[in-house]
Design an enzyme around this catalytic site. Structure first.
Site, PDB file in Angstrom:
ATOM      1  N   ASP A 186      73.805  46.556  76.837  1.00 20.78           N
ATOM      2  CA  ASP A 186      73.740  47.960  76.418  1.00 20.78           C
ATOM      3  C   ASP A 186      73.566  48.805  77.660  1.00 20.78           C
ATOM      4  O   ASP A 186      72.622  48.613  78.423  1.00 20.78           O
ATOM      5  CB  ASP A 186      72.559  48.186  75.469  1.00 20.78           C
ATOM      6  CG  ASP A 186      72.483  49.641  75.005  1.00 20.78           C
ATOM      7  OD1 ASP A 186      73.486  50.153  74.507  1.00 20.78           O
ATOM      8  OD2 ASP A 186      71.415  50.255  75.167  1.00 20.78           O
ATOM      9  N   GLU A 280      79.762  47.713  75.245  1.00 18.36           N
ATOM     10  CA  GLU A 280      80.219  48.824  74.433  1.00 18.36           C
ATOM     11  C   GLU A 280      81.289  49.559  75.216  1.00 18.36           C
ATOM     12  O   GLU A 280      81.142  49.768  76.417  1.00 18.36           O
ATOM     13  CB  GLU A 280      79.028  49.746  74.174  1.00 18.36           C
ATOM     14  CG  GLU A 280      79.175  50.612  72.974  1.00 18.36           C
ATOM     15  CD  GLU A 280      77.911  51.441  72.758  1.00 18.36           C
ATOM     16  OE1 GLU A 280      77.761  51.966  71.661  1.00 18.36           O
ATOM     17  OE2 GLU A 280      77.097  51.567  73.680  1.00 18.36           O
ATOM     18  N   CYS A 332      69.392  47.212  62.237  1.00 19.60           N
ATOM     19  CA  CYS A 332      68.367  46.227  62.560  1.00 19.60           C
ATOM     20  C   CYS A 332      69.073  44.902  62.795  1.00 19.60           C
ATOM     21  O   CYS A 332      69.797  44.425  61.926  1.00 19.60           O
ATOM     22  CB  CYS A 332      67.392  46.101  61.396  1.00 19.60           C
ATOM     23  SG  CYS A 332      66.365  44.628  61.489  1.00 19.60           S
ATOM     24  N   CYS A 335      67.850  41.959  59.999  1.00 13.85           N
ATOM     25  CA  CYS A 335      68.286  41.899  58.604  1.00 13.85           C
ATOM     26  C   CYS A 335      69.602  42.637  58.378  1.00 13.85           C
ATOM     27  O   CYS A 335      70.197  42.535  57.309  1.00 13.85           O
ATOM     28  CB  CYS A 335      67.206  42.473  57.683  1.00 13.85           C
ATOM     29  SG  CYS A 335      67.022  44.253  57.843  1.00 13.85           S
ATOM     30  N   CYS A 351      61.866  48.484  61.338  1.00 11.74           N
ATOM     31  CA  CYS A 351      62.880  48.442  60.286  1.00 11.74           C
ATOM     32  C   CYS A 351      62.198  48.640  58.933  1.00 11.74           C
ATOM     33  O   CYS A 351      61.208  47.971  58.634  1.00 11.74           O
ATOM     34  CB  CYS A 351      63.609  47.106  60.328  1.00 11.74           C
ATOM     35  SG  CYS A 351      64.691  46.855  58.912  1.00 11.74           S
ATOM     36  N   CYS A 354      62.957  45.069  56.640  1.00  7.68           N
ATOM     37  CA  CYS A 354      62.323  43.777  56.952  1.00  7.68           C
ATOM     38  C   CYS A 354      61.082  43.926  57.820  1.00  7.68           C
ATOM     39  O   CYS A 354      60.414  42.951  58.140  1.00  7.68           O
ATOM     40  CB  CYS A 354      63.322  42.818  57.588  1.00  7.68           C
ATOM     41  SG  CYS A 354      63.687  43.194  59.319  1.00  7.68           S
ATOM     42  N   ASP A 361      66.598  49.727  72.918  1.00  7.71           N
ATOM     43  CA  ASP A 361      67.715  49.276  73.736  1.00  7.71           C
ATOM     44  C   ASP A 361      67.995  47.779  73.582  1.00  7.71           C
ATOM     45  O   ASP A 361      69.144  47.356  73.566  1.00  7.71           O
ATOM     46  CB  ASP A 361      67.475  49.619  75.209  1.00  7.71           C
ATOM     47  CG  ASP A 361      67.348  51.118  75.426  1.00  7.71           C
ATOM     48  OD1 ASP A 361      67.997  51.876  74.673  1.00  7.71           O
ATOM     49  OD2 ASP A 361      66.607  51.533  76.329  1.00  7.71           O
TER      50      ASP A 361
HETATM   51 ZN   LIG Z   1      65.448  44.736  59.400  1.00  4.13          ZN
END
Ligand SMILES: [Zn+2]
Length: 375
Positions: A186, A280, A332, A335, A351, A354, A361
């Site tokens: 990233d 990216e 996330c 999950c 999150c 979860c 980052d």
């Molecule tokens: Zn999650």
């Protein structure tokens, strides 16, 4: 073994006569570029007005009107034609990011021309000089051995007045050993890059310091320009101004070299240690964010990606590019649930599905990694 084209750069020390020839060739190369660009623009106008077919000119067509063009290396002129053609192709392909080819002014920060090797017209002589067409043997600092066959040479002079030659050689490189490892990268704002294995790589500190010094000197330079103007002195004759300008050019060079070094080491590190590198794609949005954060990385990113790509190609590794609209910061990685957009200052988050706790980052790098591998 893979056949590649590799550049080797050396400082050169021309004598007065050779300096004169370089100056003449820089001038003629610039002249040809400007003449051809001008004719090309006019040809387009004609095409739109009365559908006259677009014609491309050649350097030879100008030699009658500008006989001095005959005095310099004709390959330097032929290469300008090629460079201009490439500039147009590039513009038509990526007109959003690449500008329309521009005229070259006499007061450029860097002068250069490129010539080709035709059966030994370019050669390294006794590891202390380089033979160039129309110029003869120029003394050089041959600090590292080049490998392979010389295809072309680009002579340049930077803003400090120093001369360099970059020789492009056809050579062979050996692939790096496979590591069975992959990673997500990233390109950050607070860090230069953050990796999916949790590593955060900082912007080199000296770069920040140098950039601050550069800004300070540039302000000083514009003050000196104002003073000279108030006194009615031409900038060419303002000694203090000219001296400072060279200091700035040297600093620019140092920043360029250090950044170049940093990016080379970082890209080689990634390519050596991983078989697949997920990144990216650069987006305008990301570039803008980096400006907002006053980061100094934007120019570096384009180069960093270019280095990664060619090194992957050379050394038998692969790069997976994730689309920039992929919401790597909102998903996330544990999950897969997608959260709302997060402001730039939010560095960590939990999150809501979860309840995993994320470093912004690192989570983004992990998503880029997963998404890249799925491509
Ligand atoms: Zn999650």
């Amino acid at each position: 073994m893979k056949q590649v084209k590799k550049a080797f750069v050396y400082r050169i020390y021309p004598n007065d006569l050779q300096k004169e020839m370089f100056a003449k060739t820089f001038g003629c190369a610039r002249k040809i570029w400007n003449l051809m660009l001008d004719d090309r623009i006019n040809s387009y106008k004609q095409y739109h007005e009365d559908a006259t077919p677009i014609k491309e000119t050649t350097p030879a067509m100008y030699k009658k009107d500008y006989p001095y063009l005959k005095e310099v290396d004709s390959l330097a002129l032929a290469n300008e034609q090629m460079h201009l053609r490439r500039a147009f192709t590039n513009f038509y392909r990526n007109s959003k990011t690449v500008g329309y080819p521009k005229f070259k002014s006499k007061n450029r920060n860097r002068n250069s021309y490129t010539t080709n090797n035709q059966n030994g017209t370019i050669a390294i002589i006794d590891k202390q000089g380089i033979k160039l067409p129309k110029v003869g043997v120029v003394s050089m600092d041959y600090h590292r051995e080049h490998t392979g066959k010389i295809k072309s040479a680009t002579v340049s002079q930077d803003a400090t007045g120093a001369y360099y030659v970059a020789i492009l050689c056809e050579t062979e490189v050996e692939a790096f050993a496979k590591t069975n490892s992959s990673i997500g990268v990233d390109m950050g704002i607070h860090h230069y890059v953050v990796l999916s294995d949790g590593t955060k790589i900082e912007n080199p500190k000296y770069l920040k310091k140098d950039m601050q010094r550069l800004q300070k000197l540039q302000r000083k330079l514009s003050r000196k320009a104002e003073i000279a103007k108030a006194k009615g002195i031409k900038l060419e004759d303002a000694k203090n101004y000219q001296k400072l300008k060279i200091t700035i050019a040297r600093l620019h060079k140092r920043i360029y070299n250090r950044r170049h070094d940093f990016l080379h080491k970082l890209s080689t590190y990634l390519i050596k240690n991983h078989d697949v590198i997920c990144v990216e794609k650069l987006s305008v949005k990301k570039m803008l964010e980096s400006h907002l954060a006053q980061a100094i990385t934007d120019a570096g990113w384009t180069k960093f990606l270019a280095l990664l790509k060619y090194k992957a190609e050379w050394y038998g590794k692969s790069i997976k590019e994730v689309e920039p609209y992929y919401p790597s910061t909102q998903i996330c990685h544990v999950c897969g649930s997608k959260e709302s957009k997060k402001a730039l200052h939010i560095r960590e988050w939990e999150c809501s599905s979860c309840h995993s706790y994320h470093d912004r980052d690192i989570n983004a790098a992990m998503n880029i990694h997963q998404h890249g591998l799925a491509i």
